[in-house]
Design a protein around this motif. Structure first.
Motif, mmCIF file in Angstrom:
data_model
loop_
_atom_site.group_PDB
_atom_site.id
_atom_site.type_symbol
_atom_site.label_atom_id
_atom_site.label_comp_id
_atom_site.label_asym_id
_atom_site.label_seq_id
_atom_site.Cartn_x
_atom_site.Cartn_y
_atom_site.Cartn_z
ATOM 1 N N LEU A 143 0.829 -1.203 0.000
ATOM 2 C CA LEU A 143 0.000 0.000 0.000
ATOM 3 C C LEU A 143 0.868 1.260 0.000
ATOM 4 O O LEU A 143 0.571 2.228 -0.710
ATOM 5 N N LEU A 144 1.946 1.237 0.780
ATOM 6 C CA LEU A 144 2.845 2.391 0.801
ATOM 7 C C LEU A 144 3.557 2.547 -0.537
ATOM 8 O O LEU A 144 3.707 3.671 -1.033
ATOM 9 N N ALA A 145 3.952 1.449 -1.144
ATOM 10 C CA ALA A 145 4.590 1.518 -2.460
ATOM 11 C C ALA A 145 3.644 2.134 -3.483
ATOM 12 O O ALA A 145 4.037 2.981 -4.302
ATOM 13 N N GLY A 146 2.374 1.726 -3.445
ATOM 14 C CA GLY A 146 1.392 2.297 -4.358
ATOM 15 C C GLY A 146 1.182 3.776 -4.109
ATOM 16 O O GLY A 146 1.040 4.564 -5.055
ATOM 17 N N TYR A 147 1.160 4.171 -2.842
ATOM 18 C CA TYR A 147 0.995 5.577 -2.491
ATOM 19 C C TYR A 147 2.180 6.404 -2.989
ATOM 20 O O TYR A 147 2.004 7.507 -3.523
ATOM 21 N N ILE A 148 3.387 5.876 -2.834
ATOM 22 C CA ILE A 148 4.587 6.584 -3.297
ATOM 23 C C ILE A 148 4.531 6.820 -4.802
ATOM 24 O O ILE A 148 4.772 7.936 -5.286
ATOM 25 N N VAL A 149 4.181 5.785 -5.543
ATOM 26 C CA VAL A 149 4.137 5.909 -7.004
ATOM 27 C C VAL A 149 3.021 6.860 -7.432
ATOM 28 O O VAL A 149 3.191 7.663 -8.354
ATOM 29 N N GLN A 150 1.877 6.795 -6.765
ATOM 30 C CA GLN A 150 0.772 7.714 -7.080
ATOM 31 C C GLN A 150 1.198 9.163 -6.827
ATOM 32 O O GLN A 150 0.916 10.058 -7.645
ATOM 33 N N THR A 151 1.885 9.389 -5.725
ATOM 34 C CA THR A 151 2.349 10.741 -5.402
ATOM 35 C C THR A 151 3.366 11.226 -6.420
ATOM 36 O O THR A 151 3.358 12.397 -6.822
ATOM 37 N N GLU A 152 4.243 10.348 -6.858
ATOM 38 C CA GLU A 152 5.231 10.703 -7.886
ATOM 39 C C GLU A 152 4.530 11.132 -9.175
ATOM 40 O O GLU A 152 4.926 12.115 -9.811
ATOM 41 N N GLN B 145 16.236 -4.833 -1.159
ATOM 42 C CA GLN B 145 15.881 -5.253 -2.514
ATOM 43 C C GLN B 145 14.383 -5.498 -2.638
ATOM 44 O O GLN B 145 13.756 -5.125 -3.630
ATOM 45 N N SER B 146 13.803 -6.115 -1.620
ATOM 46 C CA SER B 146 12.363 -6.388 -1.645
ATOM 47 C C SER B 146 11.568 -5.093 -1.743
ATOM 48 O O SER B 146 10.620 -4.977 -2.535
ATOM 49 N N LEU B 147 11.948 -4.102 -0.940
ATOM 50 C CA LEU B 147 11.227 -2.825 -0.927
ATOM 51 C C LEU B 147 11.380 -2.097 -2.258
ATOM 52 O O LEU B 147 10.419 -1.538 -2.799
ATOM 53 N N GLU B 148 12.596 -2.113 -2.795
ATOM 54 C CA GLU B 148 12.814 -1.456 -4.097
ATOM 55 C C GLU B 148 12.014 -2.153 -5.188
ATOM 56 O O GLU B 148 11.408 -1.504 -6.048
ATOM 57 N N ASP B 149 11.981 -3.480 -5.164
ATOM 58 C CA ASP B 149 11.229 -4.236 -6.174
ATOM 59 C C ASP B 149 9.738 -3.933 -6.103
ATOM 60 O O ASP B 149 9.044 -3.899 -7.129
ATOM 61 N N VAL C 59 9.199 2.494 6.672
ATOM 62 C CA VAL C 59 8.694 3.695 6.018
ATOM 63 C C VAL C 59 9.845 4.594 5.575
ATOM 64 O O VAL C 59 9.859 5.110 4.442
ATOM 65 N N GLU C 60 10.813 4.787 6.434
ATOM 66 C CA GLU C 60 11.959 5.634 6.086
ATOM 67 C C GLU C 60 12.724 5.079 4.894
ATOM 68 O O GLU C 60 13.155 5.826 4.008
ATOM 69 N N ARG C 61 12.902 3.781 4.854
ATOM 70 C CA ARG C 61 13.598 3.150 3.729
ATOM 71 C C ARG C 61 12.840 3.369 2.415
ATOM 72 O O ARG C 61 13.433 3.682 1.383
ATOM 73 N N MET C 62 11.516 3.202 2.462
ATOM 74 C CA MET C 62 10.725 3.318 1.238
ATOM 75 C C MET C 62 10.605 4.763 0.783
ATOM 76 O O MET C 62 10.686 5.062 -0.416
ATOM 77 N N VAL C 63 10.427 5.690 1.733
ATOM 78 C CA VAL C 63 10.345 7.109 1.390
ATOM 79 C C VAL C 63 11.650 7.582 0.758
ATOM 80 O O VAL C 63 11.658 8.414 -0.160
#
Length: 332
Positions: free
Chosen positions: A200-209, A315-319, A270-274
């Motif tokens: 969900l956070l990954a989707g939110y990040i991409v949507q915000t981008e 790697q998992s988070l980046e993927d 969260v910090e890693r993904m942001v």
């Protein structure tokens, strides 16, 4: 491949929930091993998603060998007659039972559906497998199970359904001498159509981008219930490899933890993904206190069989983020 090898019968595996997050990875994994994969999915619409599994990670080109190993079957696990027909047709050597429901909020809205989808479907599956006593079966359980002893205080209907699923699966295996093993995965992450926290956070990040620079109302921040909540995160691809090890080496009647043994705070995740985002990501931190134990589990028995996680958390988070940037929702 020489003639004698070509004539050998390839292992046949049934994968339920094949069009789901873990199911798609499982289909691909076992197909690449050369196994015949019978991919059970509940709807016709999911069949096309399974066909897309025959793609190469590097160049996105079709892989004929992998594609020819995956055969989709439309089968509702609650349709016992249809399920029996499919299982008899396939005559599996192995079964990986991933089908079922896994949303805590939804379980409050449809508790009986969760009992049917997680408990009754498991019983139907094990019953139609009785004519195949040599089949080795792994049932995917949950760390959210609750103790089935008085006083009964399950935390939610999903927890109750998974607790009952574990009890009936192992009991049925003991009663009818079936090789049933229970796998309890931790929080699975990695690319694919997941609905978990990290996805969900990954989707939110991409949507915000994608909204950056556009004349739109400011995006509401992504809310995290607690910075200090702790989880064990394992890449779904490593989990699938663990299931394969259990199918071949696991001891019937045992419950196996599938995890890394490392606890990570959500704030760290969260910090890693942001940090991987291409724009500023607004986060709203909550202060919810968790009562659940944050004890770290170890997959010692799996480690003794030669399994260990190979994909690093970073790697998992980046993927996961790259998966959503590529717009591959519904496939892997």
């Amino acid at each position: 491949m020489d003639g004698s090898t070509a004539e050998q019968r390839r292992p046949v595996i049934v994968i339920t929930g094949a069009a789901g997050y873990t199911g798609m990875h499982a289909c691909r994994h076992f197909a690449k091993l050369g196994w015949e994969v019978a991919a059970l999915t509940r709807t016709v619409a999911s069949v096309s998603e399974l066909i897309l599994l025959a793609r190469d990670d590097e160049n996105n080109s079709p892989e004929a060998e992998t594609r020819n190993c995956i055969t989709p079957y439309v089968c509702d696990l609650l349709d016992k007659k249809r399920l029996g027909e499919v299982i008899r047709q396939i005559a599996p050597d192995y079964v990986l039972h991933l089908g079922g429901k896994n949303s805590v909020p939804e379980s409050w809205q449809s508790p009986l559906l969760y009992m049917e989808s997680n408990v009754l479907s498991t019983l139907y599956l094990l019953d139609v497998l009785r004519p195949f006593p040599k089949a080795r079966i792994v049932v995917a359980g949950s760390r959210l199970k609750t103790a089935l002893q008085a006083p009964y205080h399950p935390t939610h209907p999903y927890s109750l359904s998974k607790s009952l699923q574990e009890a009936v699966a192992l009991s049925w295996g003991a009663l009818f001498e079936q090789s049933v093993m229970l796998a309890e995965p931790c929080n699975l992450i990695g690319p694919g159509p997941s609905t978990g926290f990290c996805a969900l956070l990954a989707g939110y990040i991409v949507q915000t981008e994608r909204l950056e620079g556009q004349s739109v109302t400011e995006t509401a921040p992504f809310r995290v219930s607690s910075r200090h909540a702790q989880r064990d995160f394992l890449d779904v691809r490593d989990a699938v490899r663990a299931y394969g090890v259990l199918l071949e080496q696991g001891v019937p009647g045992r419950v196996y933890s599938v995890c890394t043994g490392r606890i990570v705070e959500l704030g760290n995740i969260v910090e890693r993904m942001v940090a991987l985002a291409k724009t500023s990501i607004p986060i709203q931190w909550g202060d919810v206190e968790e009562s659940a134990s944050t004890e770290a589990y170890r997959a010692k028995e799996l480690e003794d069989m030669g399994w260990k996680p190979t994909i690093q958390l970073a790697q998992s988070l980046e993927d996961m983020i790259q998966y959503r940037r590529a717009g591959k929702e519904g496939t892997i």
